[in-house]
Design a protein around this motif. Structure first.
Motif, mmCIF file in Angstrom:
data_model
loop_
_atom_site.group_PDB
_atom_site.id
_atom_site.type_symbol
_atom_site.label_atom_id
_atom_site.label_comp_id
_atom_site.label_asym_id
_atom_site.label_seq_id
_atom_site.Cartn_x
_atom_site.Cartn_y
_atom_site.Cartn_z
ATOM 1 N N VAL A 157 -4.300 -3.792 10.073
ATOM 2 C CA VAL A 157 -3.201 -3.086 9.395
ATOM 3 C C VAL A 157 -2.430 -2.338 10.473
ATOM 4 O O VAL A 157 -3.016 -1.588 11.250
ATOM 5 C CB VAL A 157 -3.761 -2.099 8.337
ATOM 6 C CG1 VAL A 157 -2.640 -1.236 7.767
ATOM 7 C CG2 VAL A 157 -4.468 -2.869 7.223
ATOM 8 N N VAL A 158 -1.122 -2.553 10.559
ATOM 9 C CA VAL A 158 -0.355 -1.919 11.639
ATOM 10 C C VAL A 158 0.580 -0.814 11.156
ATOM 11 O O VAL A 158 1.053 -0.003 11.947
ATOM 12 C CB VAL A 158 0.442 -2.964 12.469
ATOM 13 C CG1 VAL A 158 -0.500 -3.834 13.269
ATOM 14 C CG2 VAL A 158 1.352 -3.823 11.591
ATOM 15 N N GLU A 159 0.858 -0.778 9.858
ATOM 16 C CA GLU A 159 1.724 0.302 9.367
ATOM 17 C C GLU A 159 1.556 0.441 7.854
ATOM 18 O O GLU A 159 1.390 -0.570 7.144
ATOM 19 C CB GLU A 159 3.201 0.010 9.701
ATOM 20 C CG GLU A 159 4.112 1.207 9.478
ATOM 21 C CD GLU A 159 5.594 0.910 9.761
ATOM 22 O OE1 GLU A 159 5.902 -0.083 10.443
ATOM 23 O OE2 GLU A 159 6.427 1.698 9.279
ATOM 24 N N LEU A 160 1.614 1.672 7.399
ATOM 25 C CA LEU A 160 1.655 1.974 5.961
ATOM 26 C C LEU A 160 2.820 2.938 5.764
ATOM 27 O O LEU A 160 2.980 3.865 6.546
ATOM 28 C CB LEU A 160 0.374 2.686 5.499
ATOM 29 C CG LEU A 160 -0.969 2.005 5.724
ATOM 30 C CD1 LEU A 160 -2.098 3.000 5.432
ATOM 31 C CD2 LEU A 160 -1.101 0.808 4.798
ATOM 32 N N TRP A 161 3.617 2.738 4.705
ATOM 33 C CA TRP A 161 4.725 3.674 4.482
ATOM 34 C C TRP A 161 5.167 3.633 3.024
ATOM 35 O O TRP A 161 4.768 2.742 2.274
ATOM 36 C CB TRP A 161 5.896 3.374 5.411
ATOM 37 C CG TRP A 161 6.650 2.097 5.156
ATOM 38 C CD1 TRP A 161 7.830 1.970 4.486
ATOM 39 C CD2 TRP A 161 6.304 0.777 5.602
ATOM 40 N NE1 TRP A 161 8.239 0.660 4.485
ATOM 41 C CE2 TRP A 161 7.320 -0.099 5.158
ATOM 42 C CE3 TRP A 161 5.231 0.245 6.316
ATOM 43 C CZ2 TRP A 161 7.296 -1.468 5.403
ATOM 44 C CZ3 TRP A 161 5.206 -1.122 6.553
ATOM 45 C CH2 TRP A 161 6.224 -1.956 6.111
ATOM 46 N N THR A 162 5.955 4.619 2.684
ATOM 47 C CA THR A 162 6.566 4.590 1.352
ATOM 48 C C THR A 162 8.071 4.715 1.500
ATOM 49 O O THR A 162 8.578 5.266 2.476
ATOM 50 C CB THR A 162 6.099 5.748 0.438
ATOM 51 O OG1 THR A 162 6.400 6.972 1.083
ATOM 52 C CG2 THR A 162 4.648 5.669 0.121
ATOM 53 N N GLY A 163 8.755 4.179 0.510
ATOM 54 C CA GLY A 163 10.202 4.293 0.452
ATOM 55 C C GLY A 163 10.613 4.788 -0.918
ATOM 56 O O GLY A 163 9.845 4.691 -1.881
ATOM 57 N N LEU A 164 11.807 5.328 -0.982
ATOM 58 C CA LEU A 164 12.349 5.798 -2.263
ATOM 59 C C LEU A 164 13.604 4.998 -2.572
ATOM 60 O O LEU A 164 14.643 5.163 -1.922
ATOM 61 C CB LEU A 164 12.652 7.297 -2.192
ATOM 62 C CG LEU A 164 11.426 8.191 -1.961
ATOM 63 C CD1 LEU A 164 11.843 9.657 -1.820
ATOM 64 C CD2 LEU A 164 10.394 8.035 -3.072
ATOM 65 N N ARG A 165 13.484 4.096 -3.558
ATOM 66 C CA ARG A 165 14.642 3.298 -3.968
ATOM 67 C C ARG A 165 15.592 4.180 -4.779
ATOM 68 O O ARG A 165 15.128 4.988 -5.593
ATOM 69 C CB ARG A 165 14.207 2.143 -4.856
ATOM 70 C CG ARG A 165 13.112 1.246 -4.321
ATOM 71 C CD ARG A 165 12.682 0.298 -5.429
ATOM 72 N NE ARG A 165 11.611 -0.610 -5.055
ATOM 73 C CZ ARG A 165 10.313 -0.345 -5.181
ATOM 74 N NH1 ARG A 165 9.915 0.846 -5.652
ATOM 75 N NH2 ARG A 165 9.404 -1.228 -4.850
#
Ligand code: GLY
Length: 397
Positions: free
Chosen positions: A311-319
């Motif tokens: 696993v190289v990245e985890l993130w969240t976004g806000l649409r």
């Protein structure tokens, strides 16, 4: 006292929508400044441009009741190849535009039935799709799970590397003569006698403008100073995402793959994006164990070979979600205050058409016909017009 400066067009938001509009305006010789509260790049998270997966997928996501939105998505999709080419020529940056297409897979009989309904509906819209059996899907993507029963192949649902696009847009916008002010937060939109006059920013400066474009994604409704009647009904809709590293010499997949509540998007740099949750949590952008677990489980069911992948990245976004999932584009009741927001799941796909249409509106004073159904006035209670319900002349197929 801070000296007021003249800026004919100000755009609030340096994501793909703000910078695309700015690029088109700068190309036309219009003086334009983009205000970005962060820095264009990773620091923008959880804003949607950096967070998204870059799918250009109007076809496989076409749903009943969204025929008018589908027309806009399809029109923007048709502009993407040229948009990408022009962007690459202007910036020297490869946008990672890929045309292998998309596979939507079914893992059991229930999913296959549902998928076939979807296929029938989308074929009726005239969409080019192929229904394929599990073994054929595995010939095309050998790492797919052996219980994949059937799949839809959509050759025209493409993808682009949204992060590279954003960096390319920054370069192209500046090269065309646009001004970018990063780390600049708007503290007030100035309106006087129903005409926008400019904005105040954190440094204390007042930037004067006859036109202000709100392209601030999920934050668009909360900008201080927007009169109530001009405020776009936009809210954040959270999506959690994961990137794993595929073996460099042998990418696990080449197509974008969709399963039930999950998609996998392979990048040329060897990353495989796995997304995304859809959560109503306001501006909370925490990763959660449950969200990440659900994504990994669903992805693993489709592609068991991810088991060993780092696993190289985890993130969240806000649409930026709107009430009817369609964007909010065009004038407001305040003269000179223009909206380009609420793109929800389709901000990357809709960038070319949004940029062309909003630039045309600003340069000519005329709202292009294509975006007229997507104005703020559709949310006014006295206006029964809805974008998502198709009237007889809107029916496709
Ligand atoms: N367009 C994909 C997503 O919003 O997750």
């Amino acid at each position: 006292m801070a000296v007021a400066q003249q800026h004919p067009v100000l755009i609030i938001g340096g994501g793909i929508i703000g910078l695309s509009i700015g690029w088109r305006l700068a190309q036309a010789g219009q003086a334009v400044t983009v205000l970005e509260r962060s820095e264009v790049g990773p620091a923008m998270l959880p804003a949607a441009t950096w967070a998204s997966a870059g799918m250009l997928a109007p076809y496989i996501e076409a749903e009943p009741g969204e025929e008018r939105l589908f027309s806009l998505l399809r029109e923007s999709h048709a502009r993407w190849a040229d948009f990408s080419q022009e962007l690459m020529e202007s910036s020297g940056i490869d946008t990672g535009y890929r045309t292998e297409g998309t596979l939507v897979v079914a893992l059991d009989r229930d999913q296959a039935e549902r998928l076939h309904h979807q296929y029938t509906f989308q074929r009726r819209l005239g969409i080019e799709l192929e229904w394929i059996a599990g073994p054929v899907a595995r010939q095309r993507e050998p790492h797919l799970a052996c219980n994949v029963l059937a799949a839809i192949y959509s050759p025209l649902d493409h993808q682009v590397d949204n992060r590279k696009v954003l960096i390319a847009l920054r370069t192209a916008f500046l090269a065309a003569g646009g001004i970018l002010r990063e780390r600049t937060t708007v503290t007030e939109i100035l309106v006087d006698r129903n005409q926008v006059r400019g904005v105040k920013i954190t440094s204390g400066e007042t930037l004067l403008a006859q036109t202000v474009v709100i392209a601030a994604g999920a934050w668009s409704a909360g900008l201080p100073g927007i009169p109530r009647e001009a405020r776009p009904p936009v809210r954040p809709v959270k999506g959690q995402m994961i990137a794993i590293a595929m073996p460099e010499d042998a990418p696990l997949v080449r197509h974008v793959i969709w399963g039930r509540d999950v998609y996998l998007v392979p990048r040329r740099d060897g990353r495989l994006l796995i997304g995304a949750t859809v959560e109503e949590r306001g501006f909370d952008s925490h990763l959660t164990a449950g969200g990440i677990y659900a994504l990994l489980r669903r992805a693993w069911e489709i592609l068991p070979s991810i088991d060993e992948a780092p696993v190289v990245e985890l993130w969240t976004g806000l649409r930026p979600g709107s009430r009817d999932d369609a964007p909010i584009l065009g004038r407001t009741p305040v003269e000179g205050l223009i909206l380009a927001t609420g793109h929800y799941r389709n901000g990357i796909l809709l960038a070319p058409i949004t940029a062309d249409a909003i630039a045309e509106l600003i340069l000519t004073g005329e709202t292009p016909a294509l975006i007229r159904p997507f104005g703020l006035e559709r949310f006014h209670p006295t206006n029964p017009r809805q974008v998502s319900g198709a009237s007889s002349e809107d029916q496709l197929g």
